[in-house]
Scaffold this active site. Structure first.
Site, PDB file in Angstrom:
ATOM      1  CG  HIS A 128      46.094  -4.592   5.028  1.00  0.00           C
ATOM      2  ND1 HIS A 128      46.436  -4.310   6.131  1.00  0.00           N
ATOM      3  CD2 HIS A 128      47.113  -5.586   4.575  1.00  0.00           C
ATOM      4  CE1 HIS A 128      47.483  -4.761   6.673  1.00  0.00           C
ATOM      5  NE2 HIS A 128      47.863  -5.797   5.592  1.00  0.00           N
ATOM      6  CG  ASP A 206      46.959   0.905   1.137  1.00  0.00           C
ATOM      7  OD1 ASP A 206      47.924   0.940   0.827  1.00  0.00           O
ATOM      8  OD2 ASP A 206      46.580  -0.172   1.983  1.00  0.00           O
ATOM      9  CD  GLN A 209      49.894  -5.861  -2.040  1.00  0.00           C
ATOM     10  OE1 GLN A 209      50.463  -6.284  -2.900  1.00  0.00           O
ATOM     11  NE2 GLN A 209      50.101  -6.208  -0.827  1.00  0.00           N
ATOM     12  CE  LYS A 232      52.555  -4.593   1.439  1.00  0.00           C
ATOM     13  NZ  LYS A 232      52.598  -5.711   2.400  1.00  0.00           N
ATOM     14  CB  CYS A 370      46.088  -8.081   7.257  1.00  0.00           C
ATOM     15  SG  CYS A 370      47.584  -8.564   8.071  1.00  0.00           S
TER      16      CYS A 370
END
Lengths: 412, 150
Positions: A128, A206, A209, A232, A370
């Site tokens: 991202h 990261d 998700q 999220k 993104c």
């Protein structure tokens, strides 16, 4: 059916999300954009409203009942986040606004003090923008090289290519997604951590998700840093977490200066509070922290085995349905993947697909997500993306597939 | 199933989107600019050649994007043909009004652009229709780049 699926009562879960009862132009909302931001369960909404109506003051400083109670409620989110990630200690949980801020904190603090010019940061070809741009800024201001690990056509990390970029020992930090927001690919986190450490690098994931869909144990993964964002994870916007191993956080200088992050202040010099407060300048997102705690308790009440089983079944169903539609190309065919499916339709641009789906009440995202370099890697300028959450049903996926078939006919 | 989108996805838009009549770079041009919407990935490049009297003599474009942005670019080429730069910019302002409200300030002049009037009912798509115009005005102003994403 296994036990995990049997204990998963989709109807009662959906009933906890008030927004799912909304109609879009008279049609049932089919919300397939959870990877951008998930909907909120009643428990999160109620916790935040309760805080504002019944139990609110600034935290960490008041000597009165309201402040003490609010501090307790807010700090419960730190305990919950530590449980969620299986952190060794609650002090390793640093609250930030979102994952983007977590990466910027890391690039600014770790990147500019622990890393030295001439060292490199290794990211991957499926990041991202939030895990690209802060490292570019570090590169340009601090003489840190930026390397990009290649990915394969099915959308998996090229492990041989990754190892080759680590081989000279210059990489000080690997910064990589745990799950792609475009391809749905899970990266092999344990193998990557072992590989990074073998070549003397630290590793940051990261998890924006990944943490939504599967159990994350930062100690078992061998991670050094990990981040996620509340919105999220069925929680509010404005709150996220950067986790780091205590000795690494201890060695890092503050990111932002101000109240709440100091030990003492004089005009000559100031000293810093201990972690995590050293990184938490200013009045934090109090209400949002309380909401995040409720979101994590909500996840815990269902349990990751049930969530993962439900979403794996959805993803298999969606891939089968979409593969059966002529003209649909799914981008990314990783072996280990989750419920984020990017696709193109031969006869229509992604924006037109999204607009026509929207007219049927079906919400998907369309665009570059993104992740412009990843789009270029696959020779695309945009895709449509359907992403699933805990509340997504097989019937919703059938509605998507059916409507996509009709959109193709519309553009015949 | 999609009868309710025929206001925007009408025959003229679908035809122009799929088979634009004016797509292509001009071999000889006086000015050019690129319109870029990085969030969605749309990109339109416009090339202009002026007539001896300073009006727009010829326009070419290249578009990577949705039906709406391509159709808008194609219709725009015809709408601005023979117009002076100042007049073209004024027309762009009126086009924006139409794209946002559905009302055409001077409907006769807007006849060629009318297929796009329904875009106002699709707020997230107004920027698609506007992108070629932003690129065109940037070219007239001597700016290299423009966006309609703000």
């Amino acid at each position: 059916m296994n036990d995990a699926i049997q204990s998963f009562d989709l109807k009662s879960i959906r009933a906890q999300f008030p927004i799912l009862g909304e109609k879009i132009r008279g049609k049932d909302l089919v919300f397939l954009d959870s990877a951008a931001s998930a909907q909120k369960p009643r428990a999160v909404i109620d916790a935040m409203v309760h805080a504002m109506e019944r139990q609110y003051a600034n935290i960490h400083r008041g000597l009165h009942w309201m402040s003490e109670r609010t501090t307790e409620a807010y700090e419960m989110a730190r305990d919950a986040s530590a449980r969620l990630l299986n952190a060794n200690d609650r002090s390793e949980i640093v609250f930030v606004r979102n994952s983007t801020e977590a990466v910027n904190l890391l690039a600014h603090s770790y990147g500019r003090s622990i890393m030295k010019p001439g060292q490199a940061v290794l990211i991957s070809g499926m990041e991202h923008h939030s895990n690209i741009v802060p490292w570019q800024m570090l590169r340009d201001s601090h003489g840190i090289e930026l390397r990009v690990a290649p990915i394969t056509d099915p959308g998996e990390l090229d492990m041989a290519g990754t190892e080759a970029l680590l081989a000279d020992g210059k990489v000080g930090l690997v910064a990589i997604t745990h799950m792609s927001n475009v391809l749905g690919t899970y990266t092999p986190a344990e193998r990557l951590a072992a590989l990074a450490h073998q070549y003397g690098a630290k590793i940051f994931f990261d998890g924006s998700q990944a943490v939504v869909h599967r159990r994350v144990d930062v100690q078992a993964l061998g991670a050094d840093f990990y981040c996620f964002t509340g919105h999220k994870l069925y929680g509010p916007t404005g709150i996220g977490v950067l986790w780091g191993r205590r000795e690494l956080l201890d060695a890092m200088p503050p990111f932002l200066g101000g109240g709440d992050m100091i030990s003492s202040v004089s005009y000559e010099r100031s000293t810093w509070a201990d972690v995590p407060h050293k990184f938490e300048a200013g009045t934090p997102a109090i209400i949002e922290g309380i909401g995040l705690n409720a979101a994590i308790e909500f996840i815990e009440s269902i349990g990751y085995p049930a969530i993962a089983a439900h979403e794996a079944a959805l993803t298999d169903h969606a891939l089968a349905k979409m593969s059966a539609i002529e003209g649909i190309t799914v981008i990314g065919r990783a072996q280990d993947r989750g419920g984020v499916i990017s696709f193109t339709l031969d006869r229509a641009h992604a924006h037109d697909v999204a607009t026509l789906l929207d007219r049927q009440g079906i919400a998907v995202r369309a665009g570059q997500h993104c992740a412009e370099p990843l789009m270029r890697r696959f020779g695309l300028d945009s895709t449509a993306r359907a992403s699933f959450g805990i509340y997504t049903t097989h019937e919703e996926i059938d509605a998507l597939a059916d409507t996509l078939g009709r959109i193709r006919e519309f553009f015949a | 199933m999609f009868e309710d989108v025929r206001d925007l996805y009408n025959a003229a838009i679908l035809e122009r989107g799929r088979r634009p009549r004016h797509m292509g770079k001009l071999e000889a041009f006086d000015t050019t600019a690129k319109g870029d919407n990085p969030m969605c990935g749309d990109r339109v490049t416009v090339w202009l050649k002026f007539a001896p009297d300073g009006t727009i003599g010829q326009t070419g474009f290249d578009a990577r994007g949705c039906e709406i942005s391509k159709a808008s670019a194609d219709l725009m080429v015809e709408a601005v043909q023979g117009r002076a730069p100042a007049d073209t910019k004024a027309m762009f302002e009126r086009f924006r009004t139409m794209a946002q409200s559905g009302e055409c300030p001077s409907c006769a002049e807007f006849e060629p652009l009318k297929p796009l009037a329904a875009v106002h009912a699709y707020p997230s798509r107004v920027k698609c229709a506007a992108l070629p115009w932003h690129a065109l005005v940037a070219a007239l102003d001597g700016a290299a780049n423009a966006t309609s994403e703000s």
